[in-house]
Motif scaffolding. Structure first.
Motif, PDB file in Angstrom:
ATOM      1  N   GLU A 194      25.798  55.218  50.207  1.00 17.92           N
ATOM      2  CA  GLU A 194      26.929  56.123  50.431  1.00 17.92           C
ATOM      3  C   GLU A 194      27.720  55.718  51.666  1.00 17.92           C
ATOM      4  N   GLU A 195      27.018  55.301  52.713  1.00 21.32           N
ATOM      5  CA  GLU A 195      27.699  54.873  53.943  1.00 21.32           C
ATOM      6  C   GLU A 195      28.509  53.599  53.695  1.00 21.32           C
ATOM      7  N   ILE A 196      27.989  52.703  52.871  1.00 14.46           N
ATOM      8  CA  ILE A 196      28.714  51.479  52.539  1.00 14.46           C
ATOM      9  C   ILE A 196      30.011  51.808  51.802  1.00 14.46           C
ATOM     10  N   ILE A 197      29.917  52.676  50.812  1.00 18.33           N
ATOM     11  CA  ILE A 197      31.094  53.040  50.014  1.00 18.33           C
ATOM     12  C   ILE A 197      32.129  53.756  50.886  1.00 18.33           C
ATOM     13  N   MET A 198      31.677  54.653  51.748  1.00 14.96           N
ATOM     14  CA  MET A 198      32.602  55.378  52.630  1.00 14.96           C
ATOM     15  C   MET A 198      33.308  54.432  53.591  1.00 14.96           C
ATOM     16  N   ALA A 199      32.583  53.442  54.118  1.00 13.64           N
ATOM     17  CA  ALA A 199      33.196  52.466  55.029  1.00 13.64           C
ATOM     18  C   ALA A 199      34.213  51.603  54.299  1.00 13.64           C
ATOM     19  N   MET A 200      33.863  51.190  53.085  1.00 13.46           N
ATOM     20  CA  MET A 200      34.778  50.391  52.266  1.00 13.46           C
ATOM     21  C   MET A 200      36.060  51.164  51.986  1.00 13.46           C
ATOM     22  N   GLN A 201      35.918  52.421  51.614  1.00 10.45           N
ATOM     23  CA  GLN A 201      37.078  53.252  51.316  1.00 10.45           C
ATOM     24  C   GLN A 201      37.925  53.485  52.563  1.00 10.45           C
ATOM     25  N   LEU A 202      37.280  53.669  53.700  1.00  7.86           N
ATOM     26  CA  LEU A 202      37.999  53.872  54.962  1.00  7.86           C
ATOM     27  C   LEU A 202      38.925  52.698  55.257  1.00  7.86           C
ATOM     28  N   ILE A 203      38.411  51.488  55.128  1.00  5.00           N
ATOM     29  CA  ILE A 203      39.214  50.303  55.443  1.00  5.00           C
ATOM     30  C   ILE A 203      40.322  50.098  54.408  1.00  5.00           C
ATOM     31  N   TRP A 204      40.029  50.314  53.136  1.00  6.97           N
ATOM     32  CA  TRP A 204      41.064  50.207  52.095  1.00  6.97           C
ATOM     33  C   TRP A 204      42.196  51.188  52.373  1.00  6.97           C
ATOM     34  N   GLU A 205      41.828  52.441  52.655  1.00 10.18           N
ATOM     35  CA  GLU A 205      42.839  53.491  52.798  1.00 10.18           C
ATOM     36  C   GLU A 205      43.613  53.392  54.108  1.00 10.18           C
ATOM     37  N   ARG A 206      42.917  53.146  55.197  1.00  8.54           N
ATOM     38  CA  ARG A 206      43.554  53.219  56.516  1.00  8.54           C
ATOM     39  C   ARG A 206      44.132  51.904  56.998  1.00  8.54           C
ATOM     40  N   MET A 207      43.505  50.783  56.638  1.00  5.61           N
ATOM     41  CA  MET A 207      44.005  49.488  57.093  1.00  5.61           C
ATOM     42  C   MET A 207      44.776  48.750  56.014  1.00  5.61           C
ATOM     43  N   LYS A 208      44.724  49.274  54.783  1.00  5.97           N
ATOM     44  CA  LYS A 208      45.482  48.708  53.656  1.00  5.97           C
ATOM     45  C   LYS A 208      45.077  47.271  53.353  1.00  5.97           C
ATOM     46  N   ILE A 209      43.806  46.967  53.539  1.00  6.37           N
ATOM     47  CA  ILE A 209      43.317  45.638  53.197  1.00  6.37           C
ATOM     48  C   ILE A 209      42.121  45.766  52.250  1.00  6.37           C
ATOM     49  N   VAL A 210      41.933  44.747  51.416  1.00  8.15           N
ATOM     50  CA  VAL A 210      40.852  44.735  50.437  1.00  8.15           C
ATOM     51  C   VAL A 210      39.622  44.079  51.057  1.00  8.15           C
ATOM     52  N   ILE A 211      38.543  44.836  51.155  1.00  9.87           N
ATOM     53  CA  ILE A 211      37.274  44.259  51.600  1.00  9.87           C
ATOM     54  C   ILE A 211      36.222  44.562  50.536  1.00  9.87           C
ATOM     55  N   GLU A 212      35.259  43.671  50.404  1.00  7.74           N
ATOM     56  CA  GLU A 212      34.213  43.866  49.408  1.00  7.74           C
ATOM     57  C   GLU A 212      33.057  44.654  50.020  1.00  7.74           C
ATOM     58  N   PRO A 213      32.155  45.176  49.194  1.00  4.64           N
ATOM     59  CA  PRO A 213      31.054  45.983  49.726  1.00  4.64           C
ATOM     60  C   PRO A 213      30.225  45.291  50.799  1.00  4.64           C
ATOM     61  N   SER A 214      29.997  43.994  50.663  1.00  8.39           N
ATOM     62  CA  SER A 214      29.206  43.284  51.677  1.00  8.39           C
ATOM     63  C   SER A 214      29.888  43.341  53.035  1.00  8.39           C
ATOM     64  N   SER A 215      31.219  43.239  53.064  1.00  6.25           N
ATOM     65  CA  SER A 215      31.963  43.377  54.317  1.00  6.25           C
ATOM     66  C   SER A 215      31.845  44.792  54.860  1.00  6.25           C
ATOM     67  N   ALA A 216      31.894  45.769  53.951  1.00  3.23           N
ATOM     68  CA  ALA A 216      31.825  47.170  54.357  1.00  3.23           C
ATOM     69  C   ALA A 216      30.504  47.500  55.028  1.00  3.23           C
ATOM     70  N   VAL A 217      29.467  46.725  54.734  1.00  4.18           N
ATOM     71  CA  VAL A 217      28.161  46.958  55.373  1.00  4.18           C
ATOM     72  C   VAL A 217      28.269  46.790  56.888  1.00  4.18           C
ATOM     73  N   ALA A 218      29.015  45.794  57.342  1.00  5.89           N
ATOM     74  CA  ALA A 218      29.184  45.591  58.787  1.00  5.89           C
ATOM     75  C   ALA A 218      29.966  46.743  59.405  1.00  5.89           C
ATOM     76  N   VAL A 219      30.975  47.226  58.693  1.00  8.30           N
ATOM     77  CA  VAL A 219      31.759  48.372  59.176  1.00  8.30           C
ATOM     78  C   VAL A 219      30.874  49.613  59.240  1.00  8.30           C
ATOM     79  N   ALA A 220      30.104  49.844  58.165  1.00  2.00           N
ATOM     80  CA  ALA A 220      29.202  50.995  58.133  1.00  2.00           C
ATOM     81  C   ALA A 220      28.174  50.917  59.254  1.00  2.00           C
ATOM     82  N   ALA A 221      27.691  49.719  59.541  1.00  7.05           N
ATOM     83  CA  ALA A 221      26.714  49.540  60.624  1.00  7.05           C
ATOM     84  C   ALA A 221      27.335  49.901  61.970  1.00  7.05           C
ATOM     85  N   ALA A 222      28.591  49.512  62.177  1.00  6.01           N
ATOM     86  CA  ALA A 222      29.271  49.856  63.433  1.00  6.01           C
ATOM     87  C   ALA A 222      29.452  51.363  63.560  1.00  6.01           C
TER      88      ALA A 222
END
Length: 316
Positions: A256-284
């Motif tokens: 759930e944290e991975i998906i939320m981080a992925m959605q955050l970056i898509w929505e707020r930064m307007k860039i496409v990141i894959e779930p593996s990238s979102a893991v680093a964001v979720a970790a931060a």
């Protein structure tokens, strides 16, 4: 021991074949984490991920005789595409062993970049066995996606570029799968950072690196039921000692944290990141919540490892 000169020489060697990707910021994300974040956007890299760096360096280190016979690797997607494109750019052939469960979007990318796909069962043993058979039959040189010194050094060049722009980072977050990116990035932090703490992000569902650092030996995974398909592989005997020495810790995150981080970056930064990238964001995000006092107003780098997403299977 990998030296700073090896990293710099590699960066010079591969520059004609890669992009120096942008470093982006977001005031909204900064406000959410109460820190200053700098996203190294390897989702804008050739083949859509950082792995073109290590793949290119590894191929360029081959002899002319080896190049005649091509290269072979096994990969679920991003390194498969990267090695195919690197080989095409340098003028040699690439054989790619992919599990039959790999995302179709990544198989399409391999074919478009000229790689020959050989499908196998989705196990580490099946992948390695088929790669060995192809190498024996064709004379192709096997290049491991993460447990290869030339690959590790190449992957570290993304962090070199980030430190060139932001030399005083306090923290650097990387996703952890096979270990090549975080090993290379930790070497870059050692030589080009200034007391920068390197942390990995890993799914609970594939937390072998977390357990490996705890036990002091390479651990496997009994389950890899994670949306982060690029992080299902395990550490190797070449990158693990580097990680042990230069990575502070691994932060685990749930699906759930991975998906939320992925959605955050898509929505707020307007860039496409894959779930593996979102893991680093979720970790931060998780680290900032648990260590707010130490994290507040710090300069934080995040390696956005890739943006290869199957748009028909978005988790939100």
């Amino acid at each position: 021991m990998v030296t700073s000169n090896q990293l710099l020489d590699c960066h010079t060697r591969i520059k004609p074949y890669i992009h120096n990707t942008p470093v982006l910021t977001s005031r909204l994300v900064n406000k959410k984490l109460k820190a200053n974040l700098f996203f190294k956007c390897e989702n804008f890299q050739r083949a859509g991920a950082y792995k073109i760096r290590g793949a290119t360096n590894a191929i360029l280190q081959l002899t002319e005789e080896q190049k005649k016979h091509g290269v072979v690797t096994h990969s679920s997607g991003n390194f498969a595409q990267a090695l195919s494109l690197a080989a095409q750019s340098i003028g040699i052939h690439a054989h790619i062993v992919m599990p039959n469960t790999a995302p179709e979007v990544k198989k399409i990318g391999v074919r478009e970049y000229g790689g020959t796909i050989h499908e196998c069962d989705p196990t580490v043993e099946a992948r390695q066995q088929m790669a060995n058979e192809i190498a024996a039959r064709t004379g192709a040189t096997f290049i491991h996606p993460s447990n290869d010194e030339n690959v590790i050094i190449g992957q570290g060049t993304a962090a070199i570029e980030l430190f060139n722009e932001q030399p005083s980072l306090d923290y650097l977050f990387c996703p952890v799968g096979g270990g090549g990116l975080i090993a290379g990035s930790s070497l870059a932090a050692k030589y080009f950072g200034s007391n920068c703490t390197v942390l990995g992000g890993e799914p609970f569902e594939a937390d072998d690196a977390y357990r490996s650092l705890k036990s002091g030996k390479i651990e496997g995974n009994t389950s890899v039921n994670t949306i982060a398909d690029g992080l299902k592989t395990t550490l190797g005997n070449i990158n693990f000692p580097i990680i042990q020495q230069y990575v502070d810790s691994i932060v685990r995150v749930d699906e759930e944290e991975i998906i939320m981080a992925m959605q955050l970056i898509w929505e707020r930064m307007k860039i496409v990141i894959e779930p593996s990238s979102a893991v680093a964001v979720a970790a931060a995000i998780t680290f900032s919540r648990k260590n707010l006092h130490d994290f507040r107003d710090k300069k934080v780098g995040i390696i956005v490892s890739g943006g290869n997403v199957d748009l028909s299977k978005l988790p939100f």
